[in-house]
Design a protein around this motif. Structure first.
Motif, PDB file in Angstrom:
ATOM      1  N   GLY A 222       5.785  -9.012 -18.651  1.00  0.00           N
ATOM      2  CA  GLY A 222       6.516  -8.465 -17.647  1.00  0.00           C
ATOM      3  C   GLY A 222       6.599  -6.928 -17.769  1.00  0.00           C
ATOM      4  O   GLY A 222       6.476  -6.226 -16.442  1.00  0.00           O
ATOM      5  N   LEU A 223       6.706  -6.350 -18.851  1.00  0.00           N
ATOM      6  CA  LEU A 223       6.680  -4.899 -18.997  1.00  0.00           C
ATOM      7  C   LEU A 223       5.347  -4.368 -18.323  1.00  0.00           C
ATOM      8  O   LEU A 223       5.310  -3.270 -17.640  1.00  0.00           O
ATOM      9  N   ALA A 224       4.339  -4.859 -18.864  1.00  0.00           N
ATOM     10  CA  ALA A 224       2.867  -4.328 -18.271  1.00  0.00           C
ATOM     11  C   ALA A 224       2.712  -4.558 -16.957  1.00  0.00           C
ATOM     12  O   ALA A 224       2.219  -3.665 -16.076  1.00  0.00           O
ATOM     13  N   MET A 225       3.272  -5.678 -16.328  1.00  0.00           N
ATOM     14  CA  MET A 225       3.293  -6.027 -14.744  1.00  0.00           C
ATOM     15  C   MET A 225       4.117  -4.985 -13.915  1.00  0.00           C
ATOM     16  O   MET A 225       3.691  -4.436 -13.006  1.00  0.00           O
ATOM     17  N   LEU A 226       5.368  -4.701 -14.529  1.00  0.00           N
ATOM     18  CA  LEU A 226       6.028  -3.617 -13.943  1.00  0.00           C
ATOM     19  C   LEU A 226       5.502  -2.186 -14.109  1.00  0.00           C
ATOM     20  O   LEU A 226       5.426  -1.552 -12.804  1.00  0.00           O
ATOM     21  N   THR A 227       4.871  -1.848 -14.922  1.00  0.00           N
ATOM     22  CA  THR A 227       3.974  -0.633 -15.084  1.00  0.00           C
ATOM     23  C   THR A 227       2.955  -0.693 -13.959  1.00  0.00           C
ATOM     24  O   THR A 227       2.628   0.463 -13.481  1.00  0.00           O
ATOM     25  N   LEU A 228       2.156  -1.726 -13.948  1.00  0.00           N
ATOM     26  CA  LEU A 228       1.392  -1.878 -13.232  1.00  0.00           C
ATOM     27  C   LEU A 228       1.492  -1.682 -11.505  1.00  0.00           C
ATOM     28  O   LEU A 228       1.013  -1.062 -10.704  1.00  0.00           O
ATOM     29  N   VAL A 229       2.652  -2.321 -11.321  1.00  0.00           N
ATOM     30  CA  VAL A 229       3.384  -2.242  -9.963  1.00  0.00           C
ATOM     31  C   VAL A 229       3.624  -0.744  -9.581  1.00  0.00           C
ATOM     32  O   VAL A 229       3.260  -0.288  -8.397  1.00  0.00           O
ATOM     33  N   ILE A 230       4.390  -0.067 -10.487  1.00  0.00           N
ATOM     34  CA  ILE A 230       4.708   1.392 -10.376  1.00  0.00           C
ATOM     35  C   ILE A 230       3.508   2.182 -10.055  1.00  0.00           C
ATOM     36  O   ILE A 230       3.546   3.071  -9.026  1.00  0.00           O
ATOM     37  N   ALA A 231       2.602   1.770 -10.794  1.00  0.00           N
ATOM     38  CA  ALA A 231       1.259   2.590 -10.640  1.00  0.00           C
ATOM     39  C   ALA A 231       0.797   2.341  -9.253  1.00  0.00           C
ATOM     40  O   ALA A 231       0.156   3.467  -8.525  1.00  0.00           O
ATOM     41  N   LYS A 232       0.620   1.186  -8.908  1.00  0.00           N
ATOM     42  CA  LYS A 232       0.041   0.691  -7.615  1.00  0.00           C
ATOM     43  C   LYS A 232       0.757   1.550  -6.375  1.00  0.00           C
ATOM     44  O   LYS A 232       0.173   1.989  -5.518  1.00  0.00           O
ATOM     45  N   ILE A 233       2.158   1.506  -6.573  1.00  0.00           N
ATOM     46  CA  ILE A 233       3.052   1.945  -5.581  1.00  0.00           C
ATOM     47  C   ILE A 233       2.738   3.469  -5.149  1.00  0.00           C
ATOM     48  O   ILE A 233       2.699   3.953  -4.138  1.00  0.00           O
ATOM     49  N   PHE A 234       2.601   4.007  -6.245  1.00  0.00           N
ATOM     50  CA  PHE A 234       2.399   5.653  -6.502  1.00  0.00           C
ATOM     51  C   PHE A 234       0.988   5.834  -5.895  1.00  0.00           C
ATOM     52  O   PHE A 234       0.957   6.944  -5.151  1.00  0.00           O
ATOM     53  N   ILE A 235       0.201   5.387  -6.182  1.00  0.00           N
ATOM     54  CA  ILE A 235      -1.295   5.743  -6.142  1.00  0.00           C
ATOM     55  C   ILE A 235      -1.788   4.890  -4.631  1.00  0.00           C
ATOM     56  O   ILE A 235      -2.580   5.834  -4.030  1.00  0.00           O
ATOM     57  N   VAL A 236      -1.575   3.710  -4.429  1.00  0.00           N
ATOM     58  CA  VAL A 236      -2.156   3.066  -3.324  1.00  0.00           C
ATOM     59  C   VAL A 236      -1.235   3.297  -2.076  1.00  0.00           C
ATOM     60  O   VAL A 236      -1.567   3.231  -0.954  1.00  0.00           O
ATOM     61  N   ASP A 237      -0.036   2.419  -2.277  1.00  0.00           N
ATOM     62  CA  ASP A 237       1.011   2.202  -1.386  1.00  0.00           C
ATOM     63  C   ASP A 237       1.564   3.138  -0.459  1.00  0.00           C
ATOM     64  O   ASP A 237       1.579   3.335   0.781  1.00  0.00           O
ATOM     65  N   MET A 238       1.979   4.458  -1.282  1.00  0.00           N
ATOM     66  CA  MET A 238       2.338   5.485  -0.845  1.00  0.00           C
ATOM     67  C   MET A 238       1.380   6.320  -0.085  1.00  0.00           C
ATOM     68  O   MET A 238       1.722   7.113   0.658  1.00  0.00           O
ATOM     69  N   ALA A 239       0.193   6.081  -0.091  1.00  0.00           N
ATOM     70  CA  ALA A 239      -0.752   6.925   0.522  1.00  0.00           C
ATOM     71  C   ALA A 239      -0.918   6.938   2.117  1.00  0.00           C
ATOM     72  O   ALA A 239      -1.002   8.190   2.755  1.00  0.00           O
ATOM     73  N   ASP A 240      -0.434   5.793   2.767  1.00  0.00           N
ATOM     74  CA  ASP A 240      -0.432   5.662   3.874  1.00  0.00           C
ATOM     75  C   ASP A 240       1.121   5.513   4.690  1.00  0.00           C
ATOM     76  O   ASP A 240       1.083   5.306   5.660  1.00  0.00           O
ATOM     77  N   LEU A 241       1.816   5.680   3.814  1.00  0.00           N
ATOM     78  CA  LEU A 241       3.254   5.771   4.403  1.00  0.00           C
ATOM     79  C   LEU A 241       3.877   7.004   4.667  1.00  0.00           C
ATOM     80  O   LEU A 241       3.609   8.183   3.782  1.00  0.00           O
ATOM     81  N   VAL A 242       4.722   7.280   5.624  1.00  0.00           N
ATOM     82  CA  VAL A 242       5.217   8.385   6.176  1.00  0.00           C
ATOM     83  C   VAL A 242       6.644   8.235   6.494  1.00  0.00           C
ATOM     84  O   VAL A 242       7.164   7.208   6.969  1.00  0.00           O
ATOM     85  N   GLY A 243       7.548   9.279   6.459  1.00  0.00           N
ATOM     86  CA  GLY A 243       8.853   9.246   7.047  1.00  0.00           C
ATOM     87  C   GLY A 243       9.678   8.104   6.104  1.00  0.00           C
ATOM     88  O   GLY A 243       9.761   7.939   5.118  1.00  0.00           O
ATOM     89  N   LEU A 244      10.424   7.198   7.237  1.00  0.00           N
ATOM     90  CA  LEU A 244      11.536   6.525   6.590  1.00  0.00           C
ATOM     91  C   LEU A 244      10.847   5.438   5.705  1.00  0.00           C
ATOM     92  O   LEU A 244      11.504   4.676   4.970  1.00  0.00           O
ATOM     93  N   MET A 245       9.531   4.997   6.014  1.00  0.00           N
ATOM     94  CA  MET A 245       8.852   3.841   5.152  1.00  0.00           C
ATOM     95  C   MET A 245       8.707   4.232   3.914  1.00  0.00           C
ATOM     96  O   MET A 245       8.900   3.730   3.017  1.00  0.00           O
ATOM     97  N   ARG A 246       8.359   5.591   3.742  1.00  0.00           N
ATOM     98  CA  ARG A 246       8.274   6.010   2.468  1.00  0.00           C
ATOM     99  C   ARG A 246       9.498   5.979   1.619  1.00  0.00           C
ATOM    100  O   ARG A 246       9.649   5.677   0.569  1.00  0.00           O
ATOM    101  N   VAL A 247      10.631   6.655   2.424  1.00  0.00           N
ATOM    102  CA  VAL A 247      11.955   6.705   1.650  1.00  0.00           C
ATOM    103  C   VAL A 247      12.529   5.365   1.364  1.00  0.00           C
ATOM    104  O   VAL A 247      12.938   5.003   0.234  1.00  0.00           O
ATOM    105  N   ALA A 248      12.243   4.131   2.258  1.00  0.00           N
ATOM    106  CA  ALA A 248      12.602   2.793   1.917  1.00  0.00           C
ATOM    107  C   ALA A 248      11.831   2.502   0.755  1.00  0.00           C
ATOM    108  O   ALA A 248      12.276   1.381  -0.082  1.00  0.00           O
TER     109      ALA A 248
END
Length: 257
Positions: A222-248
């Motif tokens: 579970g800890l390894a999966m959580l680390t993977l999720v955090i890395a994915k959010i910062f590296i992949v998901d946040m790349a195309d988000l702007v404004g309120l979507m990034r804040v949310a």
């Protein structure tokens, strides 16, 4: 006969050995019956047709798994040929694992053979047979199969590797209508966020279960999966988000902790 001779119904005499033998024989006959009947339906009565379709591979995982478990149960009740039963059990479980590996490799390489005829209907499609049913078979092996295979069965069922594959494949199908991981050549923002949310829920469930039930092998997963999720959010998901979507997204990630 297995139920009638169960020890709980026969307190005056010992029927445990006979009941155990009948239990293995019942499962064995059930697996053989399913094997013949399913091939009869698939090939219009030609049960010996030499075809190796994706549907048959999925069925092989179930049937070889059931036969492997039944042979192991019969080995425990046998006095003369227990070694032979265990050999057959090992062979059947190896064949079940081999067929499941074929499904995973065909999916990894995006072969049309595995996903070409899959229904676009969400959830209730061939993906249940290819990816969900092997998890149930692995759980059965872990509970009732040979000890030498329980570690691998625990990896697929207990540690959730097989369930994780099934969940991600179904997310892909939900967004594209196909089990092909390379379908349309890309991933939409909605699909990427769905993966992140699902992985985050799985990681939290593994962490909570590992802490509450003292399952030491679940907590690091579970800890390894959580680390993977955090890395994915910062590296992949946040790349195309702007404004309120990034804040949310940041707020949702913070609440998960």
């Amino acid at each position: 006969a297995w139920q009638m001779l169960h020890p709980r119904h026969n307190l005056a005499v010992s029927t445990s050995k006979v009941s155990a033998w009948l239990e293995g024989a019942s499962l064995h006959l059930l697996a053989l019956t399913l094997w013949v009947e399913l091939r009869y339906w698939l090939y219009d009565g030609d049960i010996f047709r030499s075809e190796y379709t994706a549907l048959e591979v999925g069925l092989n995982v179930i049937l070889f798994g059931m036969i492997g478990i039944s042979y192991f149960l019969r080995s425990r009740a046998s006095t003369n040929i227990a070694g032979l039963y265990r050999w057959f059990s090992n062979a059947a479980l190896l064949l079940a694992g081999f067929n499941y590996l074929i499904i995973l490799l065909a999916s990894l390489f995006g072969l049309h053979w595995i996903h070409g005829d899959v229904s676009p209907r969400p959830i209730f499609n061939q993906g249940l047979l290819y990816y969900a049913v092997p998890v149930a078979v692995a759980w059965g092996v872990y509970q009732f199969g040979a000890p030498s295979y329980r570690r691998w069965a625990r990896l697929v069922a207990g540690a959730g590797a097989g369930a994780f594959v099934f969940i991600n494949i179904e997310i892909r199908h939900l967004w594209t209508g196909s089990l092909d991981i390379y379908h349309f050549g890309g991933f939409s923002n909605g699909e990427l966020l769905t993966y992140s949310a699902t992985w985050l829920i799985c990681a939290i469930m593994l962490l909570i279960t590992g802490m509450r039930r003292s399952m030491v092998h679940w907590y690091p997963i579970g800890l390894a999966m959580l680390t993977l999720v955090i890395a994915k959010i910062f590296i992949v998901d946040m790349a195309d988000l702007v404004g309120l979507m990034r804040v949310a997204s940041f707020l949702g990630l913070g609440l998960s902790f």
